[in-house]
Scaffold this active site. Structure first.
Site, short mmCIF file in Angstrom:
data_model
loop_
_atom_site.label_atom_id
_atom_site.label_comp_id
_atom_site.label_asym_id
_atom_site.label_seq_id
_atom_site.Cartn_x
_atom_site.Cartn_y
_atom_site.Cartn_z
N TYR A 531 38.89 38.62 43.16
CA TYR A 531 37.65 38.02 42.71
C TYR A 531 37.39 36.77 43.53
O TYR A 531 38.32 36.13 44.01
CB TYR A 531 37.73 37.61 41.22
CG TYR A 531 38.23 38.67 40.28
CD1 TYR A 531 38.19 40.03 40.60
CD2 TYR A 531 38.78 38.30 39.05
CE1 TYR A 531 38.67 40.99 39.71
CE2 TYR A 531 39.25 39.26 38.16
CZ TYR A 531 39.21 40.60 38.50
OH TYR A 531 39.67 41.53 37.62
N HIS A 707 44.96 45.03 53.10
CA HIS A 707 44.72 45.18 51.66
C HIS A 707 45.87 45.94 51.00
O HIS A 707 45.89 46.10 49.80
CB HIS A 707 43.42 45.93 51.41
CG HIS A 707 42.24 45.24 52.01
ND1 HIS A 707 41.87 43.98 51.62
CD2 HIS A 707 41.39 45.60 52.99
CE1 HIS A 707 40.82 43.61 52.33
NE2 HIS A 707 40.51 44.57 53.17
#
Ligand code: GLN
Ligand code: ZN
Length: 767
Positions: A531, A707
């Site tokens: 986020y 990632h």
């Protein structure tokens, strides 16, 4: 009665509950039941919140543990074989596709080693979806092993006494946004429509059986330039889908102008349409003209992409216009898009200046906005709300916080010469080569190193005043030293300081620039459990003092290797902030460019002469359709970057970095950076490498996926580089990861980088 609706609500929780539980689950600290229970709690909380706010049409299936598009891939069994052979639980298959999985064998489970699927930007937002990946062997079916998420969540809400409208990405968008898998590169996903539709329809029928009266089917690709063949699919697909055995369909589009594709959806057998009028109010007349007599019009007027309070007087006038055309009974007041892109609740902001806070509206506040607007349109008395709103709008308009005459004067001086380097790249290159004397295949990283728990704890302490500035600086310097020593040890060529002092690559700058406001809890999902907390541009932007010089100078002082300074570029600062809506994005980007120009020059003066200015968001800002808006954007975006970077000497080496998207080399060329690094490891398409082979300056094509915690072996790096060298000249090629390493742990970072550097050395021996 005019109804109110929203297209989706943030699922992360007001205190980032979803992130915490998901990451704990990944770390094996909590079990799957804890994860699922937290998900249920969040959904229930959100539904009740909407019900209490008085929203009439409440969405379900807007929740996801990772990504709503990835959920569909699991649901429809679009799961490449490599994820199914380990007999993972469905939720783990989902996470493996989202983020890769590498796990040692145990007595009872086999070793697992799979990379993640490709992740790309969701239209022009900073949300990322996991790309559906199809192959000839894809066999669509309802994967009931995972339950039937849309049905289950519909029933879950119903059991709580909340009637909802399930949301699902539409079949055409789902296929169009996907891609062919490595083993099936000749496959056009759209060609799978005939096989896909019966399964999609089966899902709709199950929703109907469960009691759903209406579904929201999102077809956001309708705001793109669609080929004729795709446009032509709409009529046949929706004719096939609609019927008495499925719920009524509301077809939703957002983020843009649907008019060029209007003929494709005119006359579809759906109960209504949703359009984004916050973005494109001008489309009202045309879309209304295309509506059937009974079809409803969902008026997306409360901005789902920004945080400014809706101006009730303007918005209600717009709704009134819509009502005038189609009547009260057919109008629904809605958010322009899902509220996924806005922070959860303004009430969680305790530190915001009260004057400024009064100008904002987060997801929870936007619920009230759609309700008030719907009530007003229905003739109910909301005069109190209207008066308070008028007051806030006026306060912002008249505030001196928004205007800085000095910045505006300086902006007027921006011209070609201010945004062009002294000599072209070919002439800069020799002086840079002489100065840095780098080997072939120079190795570097993109900037950040693992943001460990320790870093976060110390940053928190410092924010709370439990550490003095000196103590914190000492801590940061120690972190920098660890990162520098490690890079020296494994033999990286151009070093970075690791960015331990940065909470986020945009927020960190936002907090130091004037004209910005920032939140303490305004988190927005970027992808999976990542986020961001976008700062908010509230006024003209300027830089009161140097922002990064201290850390870079310290890092350089402890090594002989070149230290790369690290800044976030003007376009990315803008795109990853909530921008002002009272001046153009161009003006905001150029103001940021000027502020960064001063920083670049300060770094150079301080001896930091390799400087990377990251622009990962440059592609995301590209207007969704071709045309003047897009070409204008390309001009001002490149210019703002050049304003920031062109005031340096010839032997100062400007780097830039891009990720998350399919880039057009021509857009990057216009920036005139000496070296660019781009995310590349998950691009399987040989054409993509080819496109970059003519890139004139130097380039590092990312070699591993940051990632994912997965560690590529040296051999894997070597074969990847070999592939690239088939089309790319060796003397222009840099060796680096896809992006920064801040989300990774140290263990995998060390192993991956060591293998990467070893692979570079292997090639040096050969040239
Ligand atoms: N320099 C930044 C980092 O390494 C770049 C991040 C990004 O491109 N998203 O973290
Ligand atoms: Zn990146």
């Amino acid at each position: 009665m005019v109804q109110s609706s929203i297209l989706g609500f943030p699922r992360i929780g007001g205190q980032r509950e979803l992130k915490k539980v998901t990451e704990s689950y990944w770390q094996g600290k909590v079990g799957v039941n804890d994860l699922l229970a937290k998900g249920k709690e969040l959904r229930s909380h959100n539904w009740k919140l909407q019900k209490e706010a008085g929203v009439d049409v409440i969405p379900s299936n807007d929740f996801s543990y990772y990504d709503q598009v990835l959920d569909l891939s699991l649901l429809f069994n679009v799961i490449p074989d490599r994820y199914t052979k380990f007999e993972l639980a469905p939720i783990d298959v989902l996470f493996a596709m989202g983020r890769g999985l590498q796990r040692k064998a145990t007595d009872s489970t086999p070793a697992v080693d799979v990379t993640a699927l490709e992740m790309v930007k969701w239209f022009d937002s900073n949300y990322h979806y996991v790309r559906p990946t199809f192959s000839h062997s894809t066999e669509f079916k309802l994967n009931t092993e995972a339950g039937l998420k849309p049905v289950d969540e519909y029933l879950e809400a119903k059991a709580l006494g909340v009637e909802t409208r399930p949301v699902i990405v539409g079949p055409i968008s789902y296929l169009y946004l996907g891609k062919a898998d490595k083993d099936s590169l000749d496959l056009d996903p759209i060609s799978l429509l005939d096989k896909f539709l019966p399964v999609y329809k089966q899902l709709l029928a199950k929703l109907k059986e469960a009691g759903a009266k209406e579904v929201q089917i999102d077809e956001p690709i309708l705001v793109l330039d669609l080929p004729k063949e795709i446009q032509a699919k709409y009529a046949e697909v929706y004719k096939t889908l609609a019927g008495s055995d499925v719920p009524e369909i509301v077809l939703a589009t957002y983020f843009g102008d649907v008019r060029p594709n209007l003929s494709a959806i005119k006359g579809l057998p759906v109960s209504g349409f949703h359009f984004d009028f916050a973005r494109v109010p001008e489309q009202l007349d045309d879309v209304v003209a295309a509506l059937g007599d009974k079809q409803t019009l969902s008026v997306g007027i409360v901005d789902g992409r920004n945080i400014w309070k809706t101006d009730y007087s303007k918005a209600s006038a717009f709704v009134a216009k819509a009502i005038e055309k189609v009547g009260k009974d057919r109008v629904v007041v809605s958010t322009s898009s899902s509220l996924l892109h806005t922070p959860v609740d303004l009430q969680n902001e305790k530190k915001l200046d009260a004057t400024i806070k009064d100008w904002f509206s987060f997801a929870t506040q936007k619920l009230d906005e759609v309700v008030v607007l719907a009530k007003y349109a229905s003739g109910e008395d909301v005069s109190k709300e209207l008066a308070a709103n008028a007051q806030s709008i006026k306060s912002r308009k008249e505030s001196s916080i928004t205007t800085n005459p000095k910045v505006q004067e300086r902006l007027a001086t921006v011209n070609e010469s201010l945004s062009t380097r002294k000599v072209p790249f070919a002439e800069r290159l020799p002086s840079q080569q002489a100065k840095y004397n780098l080997p072939l295949f120079p190795t570097t990283t993109i900037g950040s190193f693992p943001q460990t728990k320790d870093i976060r704890i110390n940053r928190n302490k410092y924010t709370k005043g439990e550490l003095t500035a000196e103590q914190y600086e000492e801590f940061i310097n120690k972190e920098i030293e660890t990162v520098v020593r490690f890079q020296e040890e494994i033999g990286l060529d151009v070093l970075v300081h690791g960015e331990p002092e940065r909470n986020d690559m945009v927020q960190y700058f936002g907090e130091q620039l004037e004209g910005y406001a920032f939140t303490t809890n305004g988190w927005v999902q970027s992808y999976g459990s990542r986020y961001v907390r976008p700062p908010i541009v509230v006024g003209d932007v300027s830089r009161p003092k140097a922002m990064t010089v201290k850390e870079s100078v310290y890092a350089q002082s402890i090594t002989k290797k070149p230290m790369k300074g690290m800044l976030t570029g003007p376009v990315t600062c803008l795109r990853w902030s909530f921008p002002r809506d009272d001046v153009s994005q161009k003006v905001q980007a150029l103001q940021l460019g000027l502020a960064l120009r001063d920083e670049v020059q300060d770094l150079e003066k301080a001896g930091i002469t390799v400087i990377q200015v990251d622009e990962p968001a440059i592609r995301e800002g590209l207007p969704l359709r071709s045309g003047k808006e897009r070409s204008d954007y390309l001009n001002w975006a490149a210019q703002s970057f050049r304003v920031a970077t062109s005031g340096v000497e010839n032997d100062t080496q400007i780097h830039s970095h891009f990720c998350y998207s399919d880039l057009d080399p021509n857009h990057i060329k216009a920036l005139d950076a000496d070296v660019v690094s781009i995310e590349f490891s998950k691009k399987d398409d040989a054409n993509y490498i080819q496109e970059f082979s003519n890139y004139p300056n130097h380039i590092g094509l990312g070699l591993f996926d940051i990632h994912s915690p997965r560690i590529p072996s040296k051999e894997e790096f070597i074969s990847r580089i070999e592939e690239i060298l088939k089309v790319y000249p060796a003397n222009k090629f840099w060796v680096n990861p896809d992006c920064g390493l801040k989300t990774r742990g140290w263990e995998e970072t060390k192993a991956s980088l060591t293998n990467m550097v070893d692979a570079a050395k292997h090639f040096r021996g050969k040239y």
